[in-house]
Design an enzyme around this catalytic site. Sequence first.
Site, PDB file in Angstrom:
ATOM      1  N   ARG A 180     -11.280  -4.563  -5.009  1.00  0.00           N
ATOM      2  CA  ARG A 180     -11.130  -5.236  -3.726  1.00  0.00           C
ATOM      3  C   ARG A 180     -12.417  -5.204  -2.915  1.00  0.00           C
ATOM      4  NH1 ARG A 180      -7.029  -3.790   1.296  1.00  0.00           N
ATOM      5  NH2 ARG A 180      -6.519  -5.969   1.802  1.00  0.00           N
TER       6      ARG A 180
ATOM      7  N   ASP B  70       2.790  -7.059   2.161  1.00  0.00           N
ATOM      8  CA  ASP B  70       1.786  -6.322   2.933  1.00  0.00           C
ATOM      9  C   ASP B  70       2.381  -5.061   3.553  1.00  0.00           C
ATOM     10  OD1 ASP B  70      -0.800  -5.831   3.857  1.00  0.00           O
ATOM     11  OD2 ASP B  70      -0.494  -6.924   5.728  1.00  0.00           O
TER      12      ASP B  70
ATOM     13  N   TYR C  58     -11.010  -9.982   1.061  1.00  0.00           N
ATOM     14  CA  TYR C  58     -10.517 -10.163   2.423  1.00  0.00           C
ATOM     15  C   TYR C  58     -11.704 -10.023   3.349  1.00  0.00           C
ATOM     16  CZ  TYR C  58      -7.332  -9.743   6.444  1.00  0.00           C
ATOM     17  OH  TYR C  58      -6.659  -9.936   7.626  1.00  0.00           O
TER      18      TYR C  58
ATOM     19  N   HIS D  26       0.843  -1.197   0.000  1.00  0.00           N
ATOM     20  CA  HIS D  26       0.000   0.000   0.000  1.00  0.00           C
ATOM     21  C   HIS D  26       0.882   1.252   0.000  1.00  0.00           C
ATOM     22  CE1 HIS D  26      -3.189  -2.758   1.337  1.00  0.00           C
ATOM     23  NE2 HIS D  26      -2.366  -3.149   2.291  1.00  0.00           N
TER      24      HIS D  26
END
Length: 288
Positions: A120, A241, A151, A28
């Site tokens: 997402r 991540d 997720y 990110h």
Amino acid sequence: MLPCIPPRDETKAPKAKAPALSCDCHMHIFGPEADYPYSQQRGFTPPDASPQAYWRMADTLGFQRAVIVQASVYGWDNRRTVQAVEEFGRERARGIVMVNADVDRQTLSDLNDRGIRGTRFITTISGGPTIDNLPGVAAKIAEFGWHIEMYVPRNLWPELLPVVADLPVPVVFDHLGGLSAETDENDPDLLGILRLLESGKCWVKLCGYRASLTGHPYDDVTPLVTRYISTAPERCVWGTDWPHTTLADYMPDDGDLFDQFCGWTSDEAVRTRILVDNPAELYHFPPA
């Protein structure tokens, strides 16, 4: 809101660098907040995480490609993710955004032209889209060859896995499908995810540390991860991540995380497939 500590300033050099054109499939970019304000409905407030800081870490690991994933703190405002793809350059970056069922075709076309390759669904924290939008969004993005990244809490899988199987687009199960390290080898949700991987329809991201119950060095996730790899290595991708949001105490070192990945399989051809070939297929990178 959940607390966040910043990523490490220095990254430990891993024991072996990644092969050429390796892709970090989950990271990110955040901030500066004055230019890219966060959603009022967010569940956490991250520290700035710039492209320059990211590449310092990625260069240490030997990664040359990255997938910038829209975080829930930005809600439907995809500007930071899209701009980050531009800053990285489309020869080395792709993006995953968040869109709702009312998104129009021109918006999707524009995003596709700017290196976006999926949308997402994240319901584990405030700010993400709701599951009832899933079929509508899938119908709209199918034209562009996008996929859906999910997720969600594991208690939703009994209801969602049959829906996923019928969607007109691939689905990527984020963070090991949201399963924890203690998941039994015969758990029905795990078996359902494995069947979808074997079918060639779905993928899984081997971002493992959030699944750990014992904490650093996260060794308890190894049986779950290796089950995915042994079942469908051609449907696995890996990501750091970075910058590791929502962590309040120990900040993992990405060099350690990459060393852990290398320990999950001794087969260099499998490693290269997960780090290079699978991401090139999933995110439509140009050939070497």
